[in-house]
Structure formats: structure tokens, C-alpha cells
Design a protein around this motif. Structure first.
Motif, PDB file in Angstrom:
ATOM      1  N   UNK A 176      35.130  15.300  -7.408  1.00 14.00           N
ATOM      2  CA  UNK A 176      34.668  16.644  -7.049  1.00 14.00           C
ATOM      3  C   UNK A 176      34.255  17.428  -8.284  1.00 14.00           C
ATOM      4  N   UNK A 177      33.261  16.958  -9.034  1.00 15.74           N
ATOM      5  CA  UNK A 177      32.972  17.585 -10.325  1.00 15.74           C
ATOM      6  C   UNK A 177      32.477  19.023 -10.184  1.00 15.74           C
ATOM      7  N   UNK A 178      32.760  19.825 -11.204  1.00 18.03           N
ATOM      8  CA  UNK A 178      32.215  21.179 -11.259  1.00 18.03           C
ATOM      9  C   UNK A 178      30.749  21.129 -11.678  1.00 18.03           C
ATOM     10  N   UNK A 179      30.420  20.083 -12.420  1.00 18.58           N
ATOM     11  CA  UNK A 179      29.083  19.986 -13.005  1.00 18.58           C
ATOM     12  C   UNK A 179      28.636  18.534 -12.902  1.00 18.58           C
ATOM     13  N   UNK A 180      27.462  18.332 -12.299  1.00 17.79           N
ATOM     14  CA  UNK A 180      26.939  16.977 -12.128  1.00 17.79           C
ATOM     15  C   UNK A 180      25.765  16.772 -13.078  1.00 17.79           C
ATOM     16  N   UNK A 181      25.886  15.772 -13.958  1.00 21.04           N
ATOM     17  CA  UNK A 181      24.828  15.477 -14.930  1.00 21.04           C
ATOM     18  C   UNK A 181      24.081  14.222 -14.495  1.00 21.04           C
ATOM     19  N   UNK A 182      22.783  14.338 -14.335  1.00 24.29           N
ATOM     20  CA  UNK A 182      21.984  13.204 -13.867  1.00 24.29           C
ATOM     21  C   UNK A 182      20.879  12.919 -14.879  1.00 24.29           C
ATOM     22  N   UNK A 183      20.986  11.781 -15.566  1.00 22.41           N
ATOM     23  CA  UNK A 183      19.989  11.427 -16.570  1.00 22.41           C
ATOM     24  C   UNK A 183      18.958  10.498 -15.929  1.00 22.41           C
ATOM     25  N   UNK A 184      17.784  11.045 -15.687  1.00 25.56           N
ATOM     26  CA  UNK A 184      16.698  10.314 -15.017  1.00 25.56           C
ATOM     27  C   UNK A 184      17.202   9.568 -13.776  1.00 25.56           C
ATOM     28  N   UNK A 185      17.661  10.313 -12.793  1.00 32.88           N
ATOM     29  CA  UNK A 185      18.328   9.671 -11.646  1.00 32.88           C
ATOM     30  C   UNK A 185      17.420   8.752 -10.824  1.00 32.88           C
ATOM     31  N   UNK A 186      16.125   8.995 -10.810  1.00 36.42           N
ATOM     32  CA  UNK A 186      15.283   8.177  -9.913  1.00 36.42           C
ATOM     33  C   UNK A 186      14.284   7.303 -10.652  1.00 36.42           C
ATOM     34  N   UNK A 187      14.420   7.204 -11.986  1.00 37.62           N
ATOM     35  CA  UNK A 187      13.505   6.358 -12.744  1.00 37.62           C
ATOM     36  C   UNK A 187      13.629   4.908 -12.278  1.00 37.62           C
ATOM     37  N   UNK A 188      12.489   4.290 -12.013  1.00 38.92           N
ATOM     38  CA  UNK A 188      12.495   2.881 -11.634  1.00 38.92           C
ATOM     39  C   UNK A 188      12.701   2.637 -10.146  1.00 38.92           C
ATOM     40  N   UNK A 189      12.783   3.701  -9.343  1.00 41.23           N
ATOM     41  CA  UNK A 189      12.976   3.497  -7.905  1.00 41.23           C
ATOM     42  C   UNK A 189      11.650   3.580  -7.162  1.00 41.23           C
ATOM     43  N   UNK A 190      11.581   2.926  -6.003  1.00 42.01           N
ATOM     44  CA  UNK A 190      10.368   3.029  -5.203  1.00 42.01           C
ATOM     45  C   UNK A 190      10.367   4.386  -4.480  1.00 42.01           C
ATOM     46  N   UNK A 191       9.188   4.825  -3.998  1.00 44.65           N
ATOM     47  CA  UNK A 191       9.085   6.176  -3.418  1.00 44.65           C
ATOM     48  C   UNK A 191      10.097   6.439  -2.294  1.00 44.65           C
ATOM     49  N   UNK A 192      10.348   5.454  -1.452  1.00 42.55           N
ATOM     50  CA  UNK A 192      11.302   5.663  -0.360  1.00 42.55           C
ATOM     51  C   UNK A 192      12.691   5.976  -0.910  1.00 42.55           C
ATOM     52  N   UNK A 193      13.117   5.158  -1.853  1.00 41.98           N
ATOM     53  CA  UNK A 193      14.451   5.342  -2.428  1.00 41.98           C
ATOM     54  C   UNK A 193      14.552   6.690  -3.142  1.00 41.98           C
ATOM     55  N   UNK A 194      13.453   7.104  -3.795  1.00 40.34           N
ATOM     56  CA  UNK A 194      13.467   8.398  -4.491  1.00 40.34           C
ATOM     57  C   UNK A 194      13.650   9.531  -3.491  1.00 40.34           C
ATOM     58  N   UNK A 195      12.946   9.451  -2.375  1.00 45.19           N
ATOM     59  CA  UNK A 195      13.039  10.539  -1.401  1.00 45.19           C
ATOM     60  C   UNK A 195      14.427  10.618  -0.776  1.00 45.19           C
ATOM     61  N   UNK A 196      15.044   9.461  -0.544  1.00 45.89           N
ATOM     62  CA  UNK A 196      16.413   9.470  -0.012  1.00 45.89           C
ATOM     63  C   UNK A 196      17.344  10.164  -1.009  1.00 45.89           C
ATOM     64  N   UNK A 197      17.176   9.805  -2.294  1.00 44.43           N
ATOM     65  CA  UNK A 197      18.044  10.410  -3.308  1.00 44.43           C
ATOM     66  C   UNK A 197      17.822  11.908  -3.438  1.00 44.43           C
ATOM     67  N   UNK A 198      16.544  12.318  -3.415  1.00 45.85           N
ATOM     68  CA  UNK A 198      16.248  13.751  -3.507  1.00 45.85           C
ATOM     69  C   UNK A 198      16.929  14.512  -2.376  1.00 45.85           C
ATOM     70  N   UNK A 199      16.872  13.919  -1.194  1.00 49.64           N
ATOM     71  CA  UNK A 199      17.506  14.553  -0.044  1.00 49.64           C
ATOM     72  C   UNK A 199      19.002  14.746  -0.311  1.00 49.64           C
ATOM     73  N   UNK A 200      19.646  13.697  -0.830  1.00 51.39           N
ATOM     74  CA  UNK A 200      21.085  13.786  -1.100  1.00 51.39           C
ATOM     75  C   UNK A 200      21.372  14.838  -2.163  1.00 51.39           C
TER      76      UNK A 200
END
Lengths: 330, 270
Positions: A176-200
Motif C-alpha cells: 500500500x505505498x504512499x508513492x508509486x514510482x514507475x520507470x517507463x512502465x509501458x516501454x516495449x509493450x504492444x498497444x493492447x497491453x499498454x492500454x490495459x496498463x494505462x487503465x489500471x
């Protein structure tokens, strides 16, 4: 779900806004922050403020200093100079305490590929000193949220890139972090996978999780960030909301004109006065203007006949390229 | 609704941080024990059989002087306790450490959690020592049943000797692995350090059989000290030189731990 109340009373010294509820709580505060590797200056004195509940982005080409900054904030890389406070604490002194309240999604996966999906969550949760029962409940909750329940007993080795990223982000939320750090979270993913992640990620943001991410995808920054900085060569070159950056550094619309190969350079002069700014690319002319259709009409009036035209709204990409140039970094 | 949120700046001690890694290392053991069981539990007996029993038959007939051991088997078996500890310890902190840094990057995940470098080093070394302990306990137990360790005190001395041998190898090798850029050095360590020590550090023949300079070289190796301790325990006669062996192995271990933490810190915290 993730914004639940702390189970124990927090140290009052940690709540910086306890006395002044009107001032937003500072999650990251950097002043003249520097990072040097040998003679290479990766980060050359940047100022950053991130407050609770914000979604903040570091945008920049490869080598801009984004990841170095993120590693310093993640309390795994001591700053070379300047001041840095994360969650109100000095990472040099309180690294472990800071990390206990962070969620980190690194650029490269660090999952244990020999373990199952669920085991990865359970074991990681234990590093935070969480009781087995709580970790198990949290793990199942995260598996549901990230739609990984079907895969929970699958070995990580067998997962696709997109599923691994989802698991990495799920794992970063185990405490349950207070601060979430994401370093290039969707680099290398296909468009479908990126959109699922963005939604989350968007849902997490709505739940009040403070997000800090680096990206070189403009659409990602526009979708997710309330505020962002553009970094180049270790410095911050612009700061603001995606919209304000577009307003400040670009025009409302861009008219793209395509002529024959090699003609663009010569034709630039004859349309120069039709836009605020004209940019010559090898394959097209870009006219930065408030009204793209109007500009194209004027181009036709002058007897010029482009092979193809396109009018679009300015995007963060225009800002980005304007500020950091079109030269390839590596 | 599950809250797993942390609070406070209190820094838990290394013991607490080791407790937090128990689930990980237990899972790691459960998934690899079958593969490691051969090296740990079967391989030493191949040497006991081939060297101790079969080769020993010829040696005993020749009436060799074996530092007071009643038979070649009694001479060589306790030494194999030390060499096995060396091999298990070294193997556990070579490729697995490199994997955790470079391939699976599990150390990078650990250091992003509240665990500190020192906790990670102690966790992994603790696991290596767990495997060494299990191996030498089983080995020494069977030696005792076979009558090759004659007293309870001797059993303890042999066990401590084997464990310290393991630690004296695990710690400097860990330090090497923590800073190594590629795995090529591991093969070199095996070929130029582990195997020569195994063959020439007094496990199979008294080092007095080596010429003067080589004898001193053999006595400088940590394995020789470990072999001496195990043999003293098994044969049941020890003297004050035991303290020297213990001190030597302890000194290497302490230096090895210091070096390991320093090297891993420079590798992970940059």
C-alpha cells in the motif's frame, strides 16, 4: 482499496501538513539535485516538487537523466549534490524507512522468474515485514485488480511481456505505498497491453495514489500526468500541465504538408509567413498555427499543391521535439 | 479491504530483516534441493568409496604414515567433510549471486524494498551456510555411525571445523561474485583455487609430503586449516594448534563479510 487508513498511528513528525492542513503534503522535494557518475553529469541540478495525490511525469529522451532521478527518489542511489526529501525524509539517512512506503516499478523487470505469479507477490510482501495472512489477502486483491487471477500459479518465466509488467506493478503495490514510482512502465509493450496498463494506472490515480512516472511516450504523459517536467541533458527544460506546455511551447494546431522528396527545404520560404513557425522535415513541412485549415487554404491560394495535407491538434510530442530537438540520442 | 501500509522511521535490525527473507530462501531451497542433493549428499560418498575404501586398501598395505590415523579411510573421510563444505559454500555464492545481480535481478527487487545491502548479503550467506550445515550434519552423522568419529566432543570439533571452512569460502567468494562483471571468473576460481586446494591441501595426503615452499603454500590455504580441524575432531586428539586454525578461518570469514558488503553496496547502490 489502496487508500486505506494506516493500521498503526503514524509518527507525527512524518506528517508534514499536520499543523497546516491547507498546505498539500510534500511527497518529493528536490533542490538543485545532482547525480554524477565519474565525469558524466547525469542530473545537473534540478528542482522538483510533488505533492500527495498528484500524477507527475518525467519526460525526456534517452539519457536525459530521468532514470537517475528516479533511482535517487527510490532511495537506492545517493545524490551527488543538492537536497532531496522523499516523504519528508532524507534518503541518505532513512533509505530503508522511505523504501518501506514506496512502490517501485523498475524499467527492467526484476521478478523471480522461477517462482509463480502469486509467490512473487507473497515473498515480496514479506520483505516489508507484513504478516503472512495480510500479504496473502493483499496478493489476492491485487491479482484480481490486475486480472492475473487465472495466472496465479503460472511460473513467471512463461508470462508475456505485458503480463510481467502487470505483475511488476501489482508487486509494487503490495505494501500500500504512499508513492508509486514507475520507470517507463509501458516501454516495449504492444498497444493492447499498454492500454490495459494505462487503465489500471488511471484507476490507481483516482484512488488517490501519488504516481511519479518517467516515459518517452507523449500519449502516456498526456493520459496520465497532471503535471510534468521535460528533461534534457540532465536539466529540466519545461514544466507544467500537458495542456499548459502545449499552449506555451506550441500552437493550437499543426498543418502537415507533404510535397515531393527534396522539395520541402525550398518551399519552406514561400509559406513561412502563413504560420507562427514552420519546421522542415525530410518528408514534410509542419506549419504551427492557430488555424490549420485556414493555413492550408492560403497555401492553395498561392498555387502550391501538396501531395497530401493533414491538420491535427498540437500534442505534447510537438512540445517535446521543440524542446529536446530531433537529433537521435542513441 | 486490506491495508498493508507501513509507518514510522524506526529501522528494523538485521535479525528482523533476515526473518523477512525466510520465506524467500525457503522457497528457493524447496525448488532447488533435488538438484543440489547430488552434490551435497551423494558426491562425498563417491570419494569416500573410491579414495577411502578402495585406494585406501592399497595404502594401508604399504604401511604409510598418516599423521596418526589408524587407516587411510579414517585419514581421508573427515577431510572430505571440510572439502565438501568448501564446495557447497563456494558453489552457492557464485552463479546464484551473479544471477541475482545480472540475470534475474532479484537483488534489485530486494534493494527496492526496506532490505539493505547488509541484510541481502547476510540473507544469502545465511542460506549458503544453511545448505553447508545440512550437508555436513548428514555427512558427519554417517561418519559417526561408521565409527570414523569417535566422541561427541570430537563430533562437535569436526562439525565446527567444517562449518567454519564453509564460511571462510562462502564469504570471500561472495565478495568476488558481488563485483564480478561476468561469470567467466567462476570457472577460473574452480580450476585454479578450489580444485588445487581440494587435491593438495592435505585432504588426501599429509602436506609434509610436499616440498618446503609448497608445504607452506598448502598451509596458507583455508582448506588446510579446515581439514586439520575436521581430522582432529574425528581422530579425537587435538591440541592448542586448534585455536590457531579456528582463528585463521574466522579472520578470513570476517574479512570476507566486510568485503562482500562493500562490493555489493558498490554494485547495487550507485
Amino acid at each position: 482499496m489502496f487508500g486505506s487508513v494506516p493500521s498503526t498511528t503514524p509518527d507525527p513528525a512524518l506528517i508534514s501538513d499536520a499543523s497546516s492542513p491547507t498546505r498539500p503534503e510534500s511527497m518529493i522535494s528536490a533542490r538543485g539535485l545532482q547525480k554524477t557518475f565519474g565525469t558524466f553529469e547525469a542530473v545537473r541540478g534540478i528542482d522538483v516538487e510533488v505533492t500527495r495525490g498528484e500524477a507527475f511525469g518525467f519526460l525526456g529522451p534517452n539519457g536525459a537523466g530521468k532514470s537517475s532521478t528516479m533511482r535517487m527518489v527510490a532511495a537506492v542511489s545517493p545524490p551527488t549534490g543538492g537536497e532531496l526529501r522523499v516523504l519528508g525524509l532524507d534518503p541518505r539517512e532513512h533509505g530503508s524507512a522511505i523504501r518501506s512506503r514506496l512502490g517501485v516499478c523498475p524499467q527492467e523487470d526484476t521478478l523471480d522468474t522461477e517462482l509463480s505469479v502469486r509467490e512473487n507477490l507473497l515473498i515480496y510482501g514479506r520483505y516489508f515485514g507484513l504478516p503472512r495472512k495480510d500479504v496473502a489477502a493483499k496478493a489476492d486483491e491485487l491479482l484480481t485488480f490486475f486480472q492475473l487471477t487465472d495466472k496465479r500459479n503460472e511460473k513467471v518465466d512463461n508470462l508475456s511481456g505485458g503480463l510481467k509488467r502487470r505483475l511488476t506493478i501489482a508487486r509494487s503495490l503490495i505494501n500500500d505505498p504512499d508513492l508509486l514510482l514507475l520507470d517507463e512502465p509501458t516501454t516495449g509493450l504492444d498497444p493492447q497491453a499498454r492500454h490495459v496498463l494505462w487503465d489500471k494506472l488511471f484507476r490507481l490515480k483516482q484512488q488517490g495514489v501519488t504516481l511519479v512516472l518517467t516515459t518517452h511516450y507523449m500519449d502516456e504523459a498526456e493520459q496520465l500526468c497532471d503535471r510534468l517536467v521535460v528533461m534534457d541533458g540532465g536539466r529540466i527544460v519545461a514544466e507544467g500541465s500537458p495542456l499548459s506546455l502545449i499552449r506555451e511551447h506550441s500552437t493550437r494546431e499543426v498543418a502537415e504538408l507533404r510535397f515531393g522528396v527534396g522539395e520541402h527545404g525550398d518551399l519552406a520560404a514561400s509559406v513561412e509567413d502563413l504560420a507562427d513557425r514552420v519546421e522542415v522535415l525530410p518528408d514534410r513541412l509542419l506549419l504551427y498555427t492557430a488555424d490549420g485549415e485556414e493555413a492550408i487554404a492560403r497555401v492553395h491560394e498561392r498555387g502550391l499543391t501538396p501531395l497530401a495535407v493533414l491538420v491535427r491538434r498540437s500534442t505534447l510530442e510537438d512540445v517535446f521535439l521543440r524542446l529536446t530537438g530531433r537529433t537521435l540520442v542513441d | 479491504m486490506t491495508s498493508t501500509r507501513a509507518s514510522g522511521t524506526a529501522q528494523p535490525g538485521t535479525l528482523e530483516m533476515l526473518r523477512r527473507q525466510l520465506d524467500y530462501w525457503w522457497t528457493a531451497y524447496r525448488r532447488t534441493w533435488k538438484g543440489s542433493a547430488i552434490t551435497s549428499f551423494v558426491q562425498p560418498w563417491l570419494y569416500v568409496g573410491a579414495m577411502g575404501v578402495l585406494l585406501g586398501g592399497y595404502i594401508d598395505e604399504g604401511g604409510a604414515s598418516l599423521d596418526g590415523a589408524p587407516s587411510y579411510l579414517a585419514f581421508v573421510a573427515p577431510a572430505l567433510l571440510a572439502t565438501t563444505a568448501m564446495q557447497v559454500a563456494a558453489g552457492e555464492v557464485m552463479w546464484p549471486v551473479m544471477g541475482a545481480i545480472k540475470w534475474d535481478r532479484t537483488y534489485h527487487a530486494m534493494i527496492a524494498s526496506p532490505l539493505r545491502v547488509v541484510d541481502i548479503v547476510f540473507g544469502h550467506l545465511g542460506y549458503a551456510m544453511f545448505r553447508v550445515t545440512l550437508t555436513v550434519l548428514v555427512f558427519a552423522g554417517v561418519l559417526a555411525v561408521l565409527g570414523l568419529i569417535t566422541s561427541v566432543a570430537g563430533f562437535v570439533v569436526a562439525l565446527v571445523g567444517a562449518l567454519l571452512t564453509g564460511l571462510a569460502f562462502a564469504t570471500p567468494v561472495y565478495g568476488y561474485s558481488a563485483g564480478a562483471k561476468s561469470e567467466q571468473g567462476f570457472v577460473v576460481i574452480f580450476r585454479l583455487a578450489i580444485i588445487p586446494m581440494f587435491l593438495f591441501s592435505g585432504a588426501f595426503f599429509p602436506v609434509s609430503n610436499l616440498g618446503e615452499p609448497l608445504q607452506w603454500l598448502a598451509k596458507a590455504t583455508p582448506l588446510w586449516h579446515g581439514v586439520e580441524l575436521c581430522r582432529m575432531g574425528a581422530l579425537g586428539f587435538w591440541d592448542s594448534s586448534m585455536l590457531g586454525h579456528l582463528a585463521y578461518l574466522l579472520a578470513i570469514s570476517v574479512a570476507g563479510i566486510w568485503w562482500s558488503v562493500r562490493r555489493l553496496d558498490r554494485r547495487l547502490v550507485v
